[in-house]
Scaffold this motif. Structure first.
Motif, mmCIF file in Angstrom:
data_model
loop_
_atom_site.group_PDB
_atom_site.id
_atom_site.type_symbol
_atom_site.label_atom_id
_atom_site.label_comp_id
_atom_site.label_asym_id
_atom_site.label_seq_id
_atom_site.Cartn_x
_atom_site.Cartn_y
_atom_site.Cartn_z
ATOM 1 N N GLU A 17 0.828 -1.212 0.000
ATOM 2 C CA GLU A 17 0.000 0.000 0.000
ATOM 3 C C GLU A 17 0.866 1.267 0.000
ATOM 4 O O GLU A 17 2.097 1.211 0.078
ATOM 5 N N ASN A 18 0.179 2.401 -0.105
ATOM 6 C CA ASN A 18 0.865 3.686 -0.213
ATOM 7 C C ASN A 18 0.040 4.733 0.506
ATOM 8 O O ASN A 18 -1.204 4.651 0.512
ATOM 9 N N THR A 25 -1.829 1.987 -4.368
ATOM 10 C CA THR A 25 -1.621 0.641 -3.825
ATOM 11 C C THR A 25 -1.408 -0.390 -4.921
ATOM 12 O O THR A 25 -2.095 -0.388 -5.944
#
Ligand SMILES: O=c1ccn([C@H]2C[C@H](O)[C@@H](CO)O2)c(=O)[nH]1
Ligand SMILES: [Zn+2]
Length: 132
Positions: free
Chosen positions: A47-48, A54
């Motif tokens: 994820e981000n 993501t």
């Protein structure tokens, strides 16, 4: 249909899920596939902070297929959550998998084995770019 060790694929997917990076959703996903050279390639979601960036577990898997020289094509695919329950790939990932598995890619389904054609009928693929 080739004889696939689905339990081994699910176990590899579950192991991969333990290396997911999921601080936001807290929903680890692991994916594993048998390749045309007999290897198992895996992936986990990353994820981000910019949520939409993501990477799904399947995205990591198709990237590693070539970069880790684990094969050219996918033969059978399984995806699980942290509890080991079988998941189906999201829409984008069906397209990513289609590129490397085509219509005959075997998918670990909720009620038995499926094919890519079952979960992505009438797919757009490399063959369409060759028609013009
Ligand atoms: O096929 C899927 C569906 C979802 N996820 C991930 C993306 C996100 O990190 C989390 C929740 O959507 O699950 C995958 O890795 N693969
Ligand atoms: Zn996805």
């Amino acid at each position: 249909m080739p004889d696939i060790d689905w339990e081994a694929l699910r176990a590899a997917a579950r192991d991969a899920s333990t290396r997911a990076y999921v601080p936001y959703s807290k929903y680890p996903v692991g994916a594993a596939a048998l390749t045309d050279t007999g290897n198992i390639v895996t992936g986990a979601n990353v994820e981000n902070a910019s949520y939409g960036l993501t990477l799904c577990a399947e995205c990591a898997l198709v990237s590693k297929l070539h970069t880790d020289a684990l094969g050219k094509r996918l033969v059978a695919f399984a995806c699980v959550d942290a509890a080991g329950s079988v998941l189906q790939p999201c829409g984008r990932c069906r397209q990513l998998l289609y590129e490397f598995g085509g219509e005959t890619l075997l998918i670990d389904g909720p009620e038995g084995t499926l094919t890519m054609t079952d979960i992505l009928p009438w797919a757009f693929g490399p063959q369409h770019l060759e028609e013009t």
